[in-house]
Design a protein around this motif. Structure first.
Motif, PDB file in Angstrom:
ATOM      1  N   GLN A   1     -56.166  -9.944 -60.881  1.00 34.53           N
ATOM      2  CA  GLN A   1     -54.853  -9.925 -61.539  1.00 34.53           C
ATOM      3  C   GLN A   1     -54.378  -8.493 -61.722  1.00 34.53           C
ATOM      4  OE1 GLN A   1     -55.257 -12.171 -65.201  1.00 34.53           O
ATOM      5  NE2 GLN A   1     -54.575 -14.054 -64.227  1.00 34.53           N
TER       6      GLN A   1
ATOM      7  N   GLU B   1     -49.241 -23.982 -59.610  1.00 33.07           N
ATOM      8  CA  GLU B   1     -49.554 -22.551 -59.481  1.00 33.07           C
ATOM      9  C   GLU B   1     -48.251 -21.747 -59.444  1.00 33.07           C
ATOM     10  OE1 GLU B   1     -50.731 -19.250 -59.757  1.00 33.07           O
ATOM     11  OE2 GLU B   1     -52.427 -20.657 -59.655  1.00 33.07           O
TER      12      GLU B   1
ATOM     13  N   LYS C   1     -48.578 -14.732 -67.014  1.00 32.24           N
ATOM     14  CA  LYS C   1     -50.028 -14.803 -66.853  1.00 32.24           C
ATOM     15  C   LYS C   1     -50.767 -13.809 -67.745  1.00 32.24           C
ATOM     16  CE  LYS C   1     -50.964 -17.894 -63.550  1.00 32.24           C
ATOM     17  NZ  LYS C   1     -51.944 -18.994 -63.703  1.00 32.24           N
TER      18      LYS C   1
ATOM     19  N   HIS D   1     -45.416 -10.548 -67.995  1.00 31.79           N
ATOM     20  CA  HIS D   1     -45.696 -11.564 -66.986  1.00 31.79           C
ATOM     21  C   HIS D   1     -46.374 -12.733 -67.706  1.00 31.79           C
ATOM     22  CE1 HIS D   1     -47.337 -13.654 -63.555  1.00 31.79           C
ATOM     23  NE2 HIS D   1     -46.697 -12.834 -62.728  1.00 31.79           N
TER      24      HIS D   1
ATOM     25  N   SER E   1     -47.570 -18.629 -59.316  1.00 31.38           N
ATOM     26  CA  SER E   1     -47.482 -17.465 -58.426  1.00 31.38           C
ATOM     27  C   SER E   1     -47.006 -17.848 -57.035  1.00 31.38           C
ATOM     28  CB  SER E   1     -48.846 -16.772 -58.335  1.00 31.38           C
ATOM     29  OG  SER E   1     -49.809 -17.622 -57.744  1.00 31.38           O
TER      30      SER E   1
END
Length: 792
Positions: free
Chosen positions: A641, A712, A424, A422, A714
Motif C-alpha cells: 500500500q 475491490e 484505504k 484515501h 482499487s
C-alpha cells in the motif's frame, strides 16, 4: 602595541655572539610561524562564498572574533619570541663570560648585522599591531555599512508576481496582519519585515519563489535517503514491553495481553517466515500514536479498565503493536501530546508552522483523536505527510463521508469524517466495508490437545452473558428471554461491582464480578453458550468465546440499526445498516457456531436454545484472527500500500483507453482479457478482477458477495469508462461524468450512464433504487478476505 626591552639591542647582539645550529633552528621556527600566521590571516580576508561578488565583504568572517583573534595571536607570538630570545641571551651570556674572562677582548658592537635583524623583527611587530588597529576600524565600518545595505534590501523586498506562485501576495498580506498570532513564526526568523515574510514563505513554506539574493545552498540540499534495511522477524517481545511504557491502567492491560501471547506471536512469525521464503521486506520506521489515551483527549478508557469498561480498542492496539514489532519494523510509541510533538519535530507555538525537520517516519498509526492532534500541530506538514498516516477506525469511514466537499454538499458531514484521505488509509476492527483496510486483532489460538480438553470439559447447560457493565443489562424485555434461558441453562455473568451486587442483574444469574482475562477464558472453556444482549456491537469477546468452543447466540435487529434510528451510530461516518449485534460472526462464521434469532419471538428463541444444547461444536477461530493471519495481512499492507503517489484523474468517457475486459462466456459479467497487459506495480493484481452490473438498489459490497467475491475499490478506475458499459451491452443513450459516490452506474429510466469524476469517491458502499451500479469484484484467500489469492 608591542613594547621592546630598552636593552633589546644588547640582548640580540649577545645572542648572536654565541649562535649555534640549535639556536638558529629555534629562530627559524619562530620566523616561519610568523609567516604562516600572516598567510592564515590573508586567507581569512580572502575567503568568500561561491556566489559572492569579488567586491563583497565577508562581514560574518571579518567581523567575527576569528580574524581579530588571529591578529592578537600574531602579536602575542612576536612578544613571546622576543622574551624567549632575551632569556636565552642571558643564559648564554653568563656561560660565555666565564669562558672569555681571560681573553679581555669582548666587544659588544662587533656584530652590526644582529642589530639590523632585531630592528626588522621589532618593525614587523609594530606593523602587525598597527594592522590590527586599522583592520578593526575597517571591520566596524563595514558592519555598519552592511547593516544599512541589509536594511535597504529589506525595504526593497516585494512579493514577486510569479504565475507559478499565485498565492504569494495573499500570504504576504496574511503575514503582515497575523505573523504575531503564533510564536512559531518568530522561531523561524520572522521579525515583521517584508523580507522576513518572503524568506519564511519561500524557504519554510512554499508559497513564494526563492529570493535571488538569498543563499540557496542550504535550502536546496535534501536529506539523503537512508539505505534500505531488511526487516527481520522478532520473537522476543521484551523490548516492545519497554517501548509501551507504564503508568496507565490501559497500558498495563495491553502489556499483560502482549506478554501472555508472546509464544503464539513467535510461532506465527516462524510460520509466516517459511511461507514468505526469501522475499525481501523493507524495514519501515513507524510512529504509533494512541490518541485516545492522551490526557488532551480525556483518556476515558484507562479509569474504566478495572471497572468493566470496553476493552476492544485496547485489545486491538496491543495486537497492532505486537504485529508491527514482530514483523521487524522500527517502532516509536507515544501516548501523550508532548511525546508526539517531540517525535514529529513540532516547532514551539500554536501549530501553524510546518515541522522543523523532514518527517523521520515512513508510517504513522493513530486514531481519530491522534489525527486531530496531528492536524492541529503539524501546520502545512500535515497535508504533505498525511499520505503516510493509517487511522485505526473501529467502525469504518465510507468515501461519501471522507470527501470534505462532497460530504458538506450532500449531508454526509459528521464530526469524524471529511479528512480527504484515501479510504484505504482507514483500518477497521472487522471487514465492514472493502472501502477501508481491514486491520483486525487476534484471539488466542488453541492447540489440538487444548481443544480436546475443552470438548471433554464442556457443561451442556451453562451459559455466559456477554456484558461486563451493569448498564448493558438495562433494557426492556430481558426478563422474558432470560427467564426462558434459565429454564434450560445455568446463567453466569461477569458484571463489575464494588461493594454490592448490581441491581440490574437478576438474582438467578451467578455473577463472578469482573474477571482477569485468563480466568474469563477458563469460564468460557466450561460454558456451552455465550449470549449477547444486542450491545456492545462487534467486540472481540464473541470470537474469543467461539475459539473456546462456545456457541454464540445473538439478537437479530429488525429494522436494522443505523445512524438513522440508533443513537450509538449517529455521527459515525458510515451509512452501514447492522442487522445483528455482530455482523461478522453472522456473515463470515454462521451456524453451527453463531445463531442469530429474534429475541422478541419467544418460540424462536426457545427453539434455538434447545437446538444449541443438542449441537456439538469444536473450538473455531477464523485464520484472519490468528497471530499468523494478522501478521500476513499487515505485512501485505506495509509492503504494497502506497498512498503518497498522487492519484491520477479518473478516465472520462471516450478519452479513456479501452478497458482490458472481455465479456464472460455466460454474458453475465466482465473478465480480465488474457492478452491484456498487466501493470507490474498494481496491487491487488488486476487479473483477479470480475465486474458485474448490480441490480437496482444493490450496493457493490452485497453484489460481489452474491457471487462469492469481495468488492475491490482499487479496480474502479478500470471500469470508469464508456467502453466497460458497451462490453456489458448496457444501452447508454448518454454518458456524463459527475462527482457521486454511487458512480459508475446506469440509470434505467433515462438510459443514462454515469462515470465518476472524483477518484476519492470510488466506493463499494452505498445504493439507490435509481441506479444499477457497475461493481468491481475479486477473489480472496481462504480465511483472509482482505487479500486476494495472489496478493501475498
Amino acid at each position: 602595541m608591542i613594547t621592546v626591552n630598552p636593552d633589546g639591542k644588547i640582548m640580540v647582539r649577545r645572542c648572536l655572539v654565541t649562535l649555534r645550529p640549535f639556536r638558529l633552528f629555534v629562530l627559524g621556527i619562530g620566523f616561519f610561524s610568523l609567516c604562516f600566521l600572516m598567510t592564515s590571516l590573508g586567507s581569512q580576508f580572502s575567503a568568500r562564498r561561491p556566489g559572492d561578488s569579488p567586491f563583497t565583504i565577508r562581514t560574518e568572517v571579518l567581523g567575527g572574533p576569528e580574524s581579530r583573534g588571529v591578529l592578537r595571536k600574531m602579536s602575542d607570538l612576536l612578544e613571546l619570541m622576543v622574551k624567549r630570545m632575551d632569556t636565552l641571551a642571558r643564559l648564554e651570556n653568563g656561560s660565555e663570560l666565564h669562558r672569555a674572562a681571560g681573553d679581555g677582548h669582548f666587544a659588544v658592537d662587533r656584530f652590526p648585522p644582529g642589530a639590523g635583524l632585531m630592528e626588522r623583527i621589532q618593525a614587523i611587530a609594530q606593523n602587525v599591531s598597527d594592522i590590527a588597529v586599522k583592520v578593526d576600524q575597517i571591520l566596524r565600518h563595514s558592519l555598519l555599512l552592511h547593516g544599512k545595505v541589509s536594511e535597504g534590501r529589506r525595504d526593497q523586498c516585494e512579493a514577486p508576481s510569479d504565475p507559478k506562485f499565485p498565492d504569494c501576495s495573499g500570504k504576504v498580506e496574511w503575514m503582515r496582519a497575523r505573523w504575531t498570532s503564533d510564536p512559531c513564526y518568530a522561531f523561524f526568523g520572522v521579525d515583521g519585515t517584508e523580507c522576513s515574510f518572503l524568506i519564511y514563505l519561500s524557504e519554510v513554506e512554499w508559497f513564494c519563489p526563492p529570493l535571488p539574493w538569498r543563499n540557496q545552498t542550504a535550502t536546496q540540499m535534501a536529506p539523503k535517503p537512508l539505505p534500505k534495511v531488511q526487516a527481520v522477524f522478532r520473537s522476543n517481545l521484551s523490548h516492545l514491553l519497554e517501548l509501551m511504557g507504564s503508568g496507565k491502567e490501559s497500558l498495563i492491560f495491553m502489556k499483560k495481553r502482549t506478554k501472555r501471547l508472546t509464544a503464539q506471536w513467535a510461532l506465527a512469525a516462524q510460520r509466516l517466515a517459511r511461507k514468505l521464503g526469501s522475499v525481501w521486506r523493507d524495514q519501515k520506521q513507524i510512529l504509533v500514536h494512541i490518541g485516545f489515551l492522551t490526557e488532551e483527549s480525556g483518556d476515558v478508557f484507562s479509569p474504566r479498565v478495572l471497572k468493566g469498561g470496553p476493552l476492544g480498542e485496547m485489545v486491538q492496539w496491543a495486537d497492532i503493536l505486537a504485529t508491527l514489532y514482530v514483523l521487524g519494523h522500527g517502532l516509536r510509541i507515544t501516548v501523550s501530546l508532548k511525546e508526539l510533538q517531540s517525535n514529529l519535530g513540532v516547532p514551539p507555538g500554536r501549530g501553524n508552522c510546518p515541522l522543523t525537520m523532514p518527517l523521520p517516519f515512513d508510517l504513522i498509526y493513530t486514531d481519530y483523536h491522534g489525527l486531530q492532534q496531528m492536524k492541529q500541530h503539524m501546520g502545512l506538514s500535515f497535508k504533505k505527510y498525511r499520505c503516510r498516516i493509517r487511522v485505526i477506525d473501529t467502525f469504518g469511514t465510507e468515501p461519501a463521508y471522507n470527501h470534505e466537499e462532497y460530504a458538506t454538499l450532500h449531508g454526509y458531514r459528521t464530526n469524524w469524517g471529511y479528512w480527504n484521505l484515501h479510504p484505504k488509509q482507514f483500518m477497521t476492527m472487522f471487514p465492514h466495508t472493502p472501502d477501508n483496510s481491514f486491520m483486525g486483532f487476534v484471539s488466542e489460538e488453541l492447540n489440538e490437545t487444548e481443544k480436546q480438553l475443552i470438548k471433554g470439559g464442556k457443561a451442556s447447560n451453562m451459559a455466559v452473558v456477554y456484558g461486563k457493565e451493569a448498564s448493558i443489562w438495562k433494557f426492556q424485555g430481558k426478563e422474558k428471554f432470560l427467564g426462558i434461558l434459565n429454564k434450560y441453562m445455568e446463567i453466569h455473568g461477569t458484571v463489575y461491582y464494588e461493594s454490592q451486587r448490581p441491581p440490574e442483574v437478576p438474582a438467578f444469574v451467578k455473577n463472578h464480578g469482573l474477571l482477569p482475562q485468563p480466568e474469563f477464558q477458563q469460564l468460557l472453556r466450561k460454558a456451552k453458550l455465550f449470549i449477547g444482549f444486542g450491545f456492545p456491537y462487534e467486540g472481540p469477546a464473541p470470537l474469543e468465546a467461539i475459539a473456546n468452543g462456545c456457541v454464540f447466540l445473538q439478537s437479530r435487529f429488525s429494522p436494522p440499526h443505523s445512524s438513522l434510528n440508533h443513537e450509538f451510530f449517529r455521527g459515525k461516518p458510515t451509512s452501514r445498516e447492522v442487522f445483528s449485534q455482530h455482523p461478522y460472526a453472522e456473515n463470515f462464521i454462521g451456524k453451527p457456531h453463531v445463531w442469530t434469532v429474534d429475541y422478541n419471538n419467544s418460540e424462536e428463541f426457545e427453539a434455538a436454545i434447545k437446538a444449541i444444547m443438542r449441537t456439538q461444536v469444536d473450538p473455531y477461530l477464523p485464520y484472519e484472527y490468528t497471530c499468523e493471519g494478522m501478521l500476513e495481512r499487515i505485512h501485505a499492507y506495509i509492503q504494497h500500500q502506497d498512498f503518497c503517489a498522487a492519484p491520477g484523474p479518473a478516465p472520462l468517457g471516450a478519452r479513456a483507453p479501452p478497458s482490458p475486459f472481455v465479456l464472460a462466456p455466460n454474458a453475465t459479467h466482465l473478465e480480465w482479457a488474457q492478452n491484456a497487459s498487466l501493470d507490474p506495480g498494481a496491487w491487488p493484481p488486476a487479473h483477479s478482477l470480475r465486474a458485474w452490473l448490480a441490480t437496482a438498489g444493490r450496493a457493490c459490497t452485497d453484489a460481489c458477495l452474491d457471487h462469492g467475491l469481495i468488492c475491490e475499490p482499487s479496480f474502479f478506475p478500470f471500469l470508469n469508462s464508456q467502453d466497460a458499459f458497451q462490453k456489458l451491452q448496457v444501452p447508454c443513450d448518454s454518458t456524463e461524468s459527475e462527482m457521486n459516490h454511487l458512480y459508475p452506474a446506469f440509470a434505467q429510466p433515462g438510459r443514462e450512464c454515469f462515470l465518476q469524476k472524483e477518484p476519492l469517491l470510488f466506493s463499494c458502499a452505498g445504493a439507490s433504487a435509481k441506479y444499477h451500479r457497475l461493481c468491481p469484484c475479486r477473489d480472496f484467500r481462504k480465511g483472509q478476505v482482505a487479500l486476494c489469492r495472489d496478493c501475498l
